[in-house]
Write a protein that holds these residues in place. Structure first.
Motif, PDB file in Angstrom:
ATOM      1  N   ASN A 175       0.815  -1.216   0.000  1.00 14.33           N
ATOM      2  CA  ASN A 175       0.000   0.000   0.000  1.00 14.33           C
ATOM      3  C   ASN A 175       0.850   1.269   0.000  1.00 14.33           C
ATOM      4  OD1 ASN A 175      -2.494  -1.486   0.314  1.00 14.33           O
ATOM      5  ND2 ASN A 175      -3.323   0.376   1.218  1.00 14.33           N
ATOM      6  N   PRO A 218      -3.171   5.304   8.245  1.00 15.16           N
ATOM      7  CA  PRO A 218      -2.710   3.933   8.022  1.00 15.16           C
ATOM      8  C   PRO A 218      -2.710   3.472   6.564  1.00 15.16           C
ATOM      9  CG  PRO A 218      -4.998   3.894   8.708  1.00 15.16           C
ATOM     10  CD  PRO A 218      -4.577   5.340   8.710  1.00 15.16           C
ATOM     11  N   ILE A 219      -3.276   4.267   5.630  1.00 19.37           N
ATOM     12  CA  ILE A 219      -3.526   3.635   4.324  1.00 19.37           C
ATOM     13  C   ILE A 219      -2.236   3.327   3.572  1.00 19.37           C
ATOM     14  CG2 ILE A 219      -3.877   5.634   2.775  1.00 19.37           C
ATOM     15  CD1 ILE A 219      -6.403   4.121   1.782  1.00 19.37           C
ATOM     16  N   HIS A 246       1.166  -1.162   9.939  1.00 23.72           N
ATOM     17  CA  HIS A 246      -0.183  -0.666   9.691  1.00 23.72           C
ATOM     18  C   HIS A 246      -1.130  -0.824  10.895  1.00 23.72           C
ATOM     19  CE1 HIS A 246      -4.330  -1.839   8.373  1.00 23.72           C
ATOM     20  NE2 HIS A 246      -4.266  -0.650   7.823  1.00 23.72           N
ATOM     21  N   PHE A 251     -14.399   5.781  15.074  1.00 22.59           N
ATOM     22  CA  PHE A 251     -15.337   5.438  13.991  1.00 22.59           C
ATOM     23  C   PHE A 251     -16.154   4.190  14.328  1.00 22.59           C
ATOM     24  CE2 PHE A 251     -11.879   7.919  12.383  1.00 22.59           C
ATOM     25  CZ  PHE A 251     -12.561   8.936  11.753  1.00 22.59           C
ATOM     26  N   LEU A 283      -7.823  11.007   6.737  1.00 22.52           N
ATOM     27  CA  LEU A 283      -9.216  11.004   7.200  1.00 22.52           C
ATOM     28  C   LEU A 283     -10.019  12.047   6.422  1.00 22.52           C
ATOM     29  CD1 LEU A 283      -8.685  10.546  11.032  1.00 22.52           C
ATOM     30  CD2 LEU A 283      -9.670   8.897   9.434  1.00 22.52           C
ATOM     31  N   LEU A 337     -24.237   1.163  -2.676  1.00 23.55           N
ATOM     32  CA  LEU A 337     -22.780   1.046  -2.502  1.00 23.55           C
ATOM     33  C   LEU A 337     -22.209   0.032  -3.490  1.00 23.55           C
ATOM     34  CD1 LEU A 337     -22.554   1.200   1.386  1.00 23.55           C
ATOM     35  CD2 LEU A 337     -21.213   2.622  -0.171  1.00 23.55           C
ATOM     36  N   ILE A 383      -8.552   1.531  -5.836  1.00 24.38           N
ATOM     37  CA  ILE A 383      -7.326   1.807  -5.076  1.00 24.38           C
ATOM     38  C   ILE A 383      -6.145   1.096  -5.727  1.00 24.38           C
ATOM     39  CG2 ILE A 383      -6.310   1.728  -2.752  1.00 24.38           C
ATOM     40  CD1 ILE A 383      -8.860   3.201  -2.534  1.00 24.38           C
ATOM     41  N   TYR A 405     -12.405  -2.217  -7.130  1.00 27.68           N
ATOM     42  CA  TYR A 405     -13.515  -2.679  -6.294  1.00 27.68           C
ATOM     43  C   TYR A 405     -14.862  -2.504  -7.021  1.00 27.68           C
ATOM     44  CZ  TYR A 405     -10.074  -2.817  -2.456  1.00 27.68           C
ATOM     45  OH  TYR A 405      -8.983  -3.080  -1.667  1.00 27.68           O
ATOM     46  N   VAL A 429      -6.785  -6.016   5.200  1.00 27.88           N
ATOM     47  CA  VAL A 429      -6.444  -5.205   6.379  1.00 27.88           C
ATOM     48  C   VAL A 429      -6.782  -3.720   6.224  1.00 27.88           C
ATOM     49  CG1 VAL A 429      -4.607  -6.758   7.182  1.00 27.88           C
ATOM     50  CG2 VAL A 429      -4.029  -4.849   5.668  1.00 27.88           C
ATOM     51  N   ARG A 453      -9.472  -2.515   4.821  1.00 26.42           N
ATOM     52  CA  ARG A 453     -10.911  -2.286   4.647  1.00 26.42           C
ATOM     53  C   ARG A 453     -11.295  -0.981   5.343  1.00 26.42           C
ATOM     54  NH1 ARG A 453     -15.590  -2.716   6.722  1.00 26.42           N
ATOM     55  NH2 ARG A 453     -17.346  -3.250   5.364  1.00 26.42           N
ATOM     56  N   GLY A 475     -13.771   4.019   7.951  1.00 30.10           N
ATOM     57  CA  GLY A 475     -14.899   4.923   8.213  1.00 30.10           C
ATOM     58  C   GLY A 475     -16.230   4.348   7.750  1.00 30.10           C
ATOM     59  N   ALA A 511     -19.702   6.291   7.181  1.00 28.28           N
ATOM     60  CA  ALA A 511     -20.188   6.474   5.803  1.00 28.28           C
ATOM     61  C   ALA A 511     -21.627   5.986   5.674  1.00 28.28           C
ATOM     62  CB  ALA A 511     -19.283   5.719   4.835  1.00 28.28           C
TER      63      ALA A 511
HETATM   64  C1  HEM Z   1     -19.104   5.689   0.821  1.00 32.33           C
HETATM   65  C2  HEM Z   1     -18.049   6.084   1.481  1.00 32.33           C
HETATM   66  C3  HEM Z   1     -16.710   5.378   1.490  1.00 32.33           C
HETATM   67  C4  HEM Z   1     -16.198   4.442   0.632  1.00 32.33           C
HETATM   68  C5  HEM Z   1     -16.855   3.826  -0.578  1.00 32.33           C
HETATM   69  C6  HEM Z   1     -14.851   4.132   1.107  1.00 32.33           C
HETATM   70  C7  HEM Z   1     -14.013   3.205   0.512  1.00 32.33           C
HETATM   71  C8  HEM Z   1     -12.802   2.790   1.038  1.00 32.33           C
HETATM   72  C9  HEM Z   1     -11.993   1.724   0.494  1.00 32.33           C
HETATM   73  C10 HEM Z   1     -12.320   0.931  -0.764  1.00 32.33           C
HETATM   74  C11 HEM Z   1     -10.895   1.584   1.298  1.00 32.33           C
HETATM   75  C12 HEM Z   1      -9.821   0.507   1.159  1.00 32.33           C
HETATM   76  C13 HEM Z   1      -8.502   1.018   0.672  1.00 32.33           C
HETATM   77  C14 HEM Z   1      -7.525  -0.064   0.265  1.00 32.33           C
HETATM   78  O1  HEM Z   1      -7.899  -1.140  -0.183  1.00 32.33           O
HETATM   79  O2  HEM Z   1      -6.316   0.238   0.332  1.00 32.33           O
HETATM   80  C15 HEM Z   1     -11.000   2.589   2.333  1.00 32.33           C
HETATM   81  C16 HEM Z   1     -10.072   2.790   3.343  1.00 32.33           C
HETATM   82  C17 HEM Z   1     -10.146   3.830   4.241  1.00 32.33           C
HETATM   83  N1  HEM Z   1     -11.206   4.698   4.429  1.00 32.33           N
HETATM   84 FE1  HEM Z   1     -12.933   4.713   3.425  1.00 32.33          FE
HETATM   85  N2  HEM Z   1     -14.587   4.884   2.217  1.00 32.33           N
HETATM   86  C18 HEM Z   1     -15.695   5.652   2.492  1.00 32.33           C
HETATM   87  C19 HEM Z   1     -15.847   6.541   3.543  1.00 32.33           C
HETATM   88  C20 HEM Z   1     -14.894   6.813   4.488  1.00 32.33           C
HETATM   89  C21 HEM Z   1     -15.058   7.713   5.604  1.00 32.33           C
HETATM   90  C22 HEM Z   1     -16.329   8.483   5.933  1.00 32.33           C
HETATM   91  C23 HEM Z   1     -13.845   7.749   6.265  1.00 32.33           C
HETATM   92  C24 HEM Z   1     -13.442   8.498   7.494  1.00 32.33           C
HETATM   93  C25 HEM Z   1     -13.746   9.660   7.839  1.00 32.33           C
HETATM   94  C26 HEM Z   1     -12.942   6.843   5.572  1.00 32.33           C
HETATM   95  C27 HEM Z   1     -11.634   6.613   5.940  1.00 32.33           C
HETATM   96  C28 HEM Z   1     -10.854   5.586   5.413  1.00 32.33           C
HETATM   97  C29 HEM Z   1      -9.513   5.285   5.898  1.00 32.33           C
HETATM   98  C30 HEM Z   1      -8.741   6.023   6.985  1.00 32.33           C
HETATM   99  C31 HEM Z   1      -9.074   4.176   5.163  1.00 32.33           C
HETATM  100  C32 HEM Z   1      -7.734   3.451   5.301  1.00 32.33           C
HETATM  101  C33 HEM Z   1      -7.869   2.287   6.252  1.00 32.33           C
HETATM  102  C34 HEM Z   1      -6.606   1.485   6.443  1.00 32.33           C
HETATM  103  O3  HEM Z   1      -5.653   1.635   5.693  1.00 32.33           O
HETATM  104  O4  HEM Z   1      -6.563   0.676   7.391  1.00 32.33           O
HETATM  105  N3  HEM Z   1     -13.622   6.298   4.518  1.00 32.33           N
HETATM  106  N4  HEM Z   1     -12.184   3.294   2.172  1.00 32.33           N
END
Ligand code: HEM
Length: 406
Positions: free
Chosen positions: A68, A87-88, A95, A106, A242, A286, A294, A319, A351, A353, A356, A360
């Motif tokens: 990542n 963490p992303i 991580h 969250f 974030l 969704l 990603i 995705y 990991v 996933r 938020g 959301a």
């Molecule tokens: C419909 C709304 C959302 C969708 C479709 C979405 C989708 C995703 C996806 C697909 C990933 C995975 C990334 C990967 O595979 O590397 C991800 C990770 C993440 N999302 Fe969301 N997200 C949404 C809303 C939010 C919200 C509201 C927040 C926080 C305020 C957020 C914070 C994060 C963070 C911090 C990660 C990284 C997690 C990690 O690396 O452990 N997301 N999101």
């Protein structure tokens, strides 16, 4: 974005930053899933695109080979790893400790506590649209609600809304094809959060209980069971991700939901008549309109679905494409408002996933319910094909003019 050479063949020349991709990616992905599940383009220093559900799950789970450290594919060289956004952008084992420190903010409990505030924000935005014949569901509503929510969580002035919006656009849209735009925005975001952190530090025990304070106090666990505070770069990077993760994804999905209901009167009528369908409908929105694609960085030569992929290149995990794979979903191209057993991958898998997802889902449910209560009858004021979709890793409609019906 600058003019880009037209794509000759999506199997060998894909360009996920082109206007054609923005307009037709579901159709393009259907063709790739069928004919070329691991496509490679000569652009972007030879990036790959993985489109089948099973291959995406397997790739996302192999965090050693598919790192990542890079999560977007732009015109930068793959060796230029860009911003650190924990963490992303972290791989295991670094991580987990950062992710776990952020998770409580969250949790379902935190999200439930926030809900009345989000209802009030949605009502206020809708009040501002009262009396109009046509309301833009994306510009006047969907694109504003998540910005208000994140601004509130960060504890910053509502006047920062336009800056959040400009930064998200610069980082996830124009900046992908024009690196100077991304660099300028990144500098501004970092300076902004650095000054917010300084302010909370100066306030000491009087600092408000917001996300900036949470990140300031956050402790990452150590392998020996002890813990340590986040470093300065980790704090700024976590707040940055974030903001980026919380805004564009959610506004794109809410915008798609209003686009869909404005162009599918049967689904609109049914959802208004049967509000209990809301949770199932949110999952189907969704799945069907999943916004986020990603990237990963390949750390070692490997094979995906029998296709060789080379170290040092990047790949896209689609995705949205996994969510339309007929080997996994029945009739994936049909939108089924009450679809059962909808184990979609809009929030990713493995990991990383989405951290938020509770927030959301709540924003989407509150945002749509408040809209439907105010405007139970509406229709798209243009033809569906006239709606333009955004370019970049997060897909959503840029503008959704909706005619309010009496
Ligand atoms: C419909 C709304 C959302 C969708 C479709 C979405 C989708 C995703 C996806 C697909 C990933 C995975 C990334 C990967 O595979 O590397 C991800 C990770 C993440 N999302 Fe969301 N997200 C949404 C809303 C939010 C919200 C509201 C927040 C926080 C305020 C957020 C914070 C994060 C963070 C911090 C990660 C990284 C997690 C990690 O690396 O452990 N997301 N999101």
């Amino acid at each position: 974005m600058a003019e880009r050479p037209r794509v000759a063949d999506w199997k060998t020349d894909f360009d996920h930053l082109s206007d054609e991709w923005a307009a037709k990616s579901p159709e393009i992905l259907a063709e790739l899933r069928e004919e070329c599940p691991v496509a490679q383009t000569e652009r972007f220093w030879g990036a790959y695109l993985v489109s089948r559900h099973a291959d995406i799950v397997e790739t996302a789970r192999d965090t050693e080979t598919f790192s990542n450290r890079i999560t977007v594919i732009n015109d930068n060289h793959p060796d230029n790893i860009g911003l650190e956004l924990p963490p992303i952008t972290l791989d295991p084992p670094e991580h987990g400790p950062i992710r776990r420190a952020l998770l409580p903010s969250f949790s379902p409990k935190s999200t439930d506590e926030l809900e009345p505030k989000v209802v009030a924000m949605a009502e206020r935005l809708l009040d501002a649209t009262e009396g109009r014949d046509v309301v833009d569901g994306a510009i006047d509503y969907a694109q504003l609600l998540p910005i208000d929510v994140m601004g509130y969580l960060f504890g910053v002035s509502p006047e920062m809304g336009p800056s959040f919006r400009r930064w998200a656009d610069a980082m996830l849209k124009e900046g992908l094809g024009d690196l100077e735009i991304a660099r300028t925005a990144a500098r501004e975001v970092q300076e902004f959060f650095a000054s917010q952190l300084r302010e909370r530090e100066e306030q000491g025990d009087d600092a408000p209980d917001d996300l900036v304070s949470t990140v300031l106090r956050a402790q990452a666990e150590l392998p020996d069971g002890d813990s340590r505070p986040f470093g300065r770069k980790e704090r700024i990077g976590a707040l940055f991700v974030l903001m980026l993760g919380g805004i564009d994804t959610t506004w794109s999905t809410l915008g798609s939901m209003l686009f869909h209901l404005g162009s599918h009167p049967d689904d609109l009528q049914r959802l208004v008549a049967e509000p209990d369908l809301m949770p199932a409908a949110i999952e189907e929105f969704l799945r069907f309109y999943s916004p986020a694609t990603i990237a990963r960085y390949i750390t070692d030569d490997a094979e995906i679905a029998g296709c060789p992929v080379s170290e040092g290149k990047r790949l896209l995990l689609s995705y949205p494409s996994a969510n339309r794979d007929p080997d996994y979903f029945d009739q994936p191209d049909d939108f089924v408002l009450d679809r059962d057993d909808n184990r979609h991958m809009a929030f990713g898998v493995g990991v990383h996933r989405c951290l938020g997802s509770n927030l959301a889902r709540m924003e989407l449910r509150v945002g749509l319910s408040a809209w439907l209560e105010r405007y139970p009858r509406f229709e798209l004021a243009v033809e569906p094909h006239e709606v333009a979709w955004s370019i970049g890793p997060i897909r959503g409609p840029r503008s959704v003019p909706l005619r309010v019906l009496k």
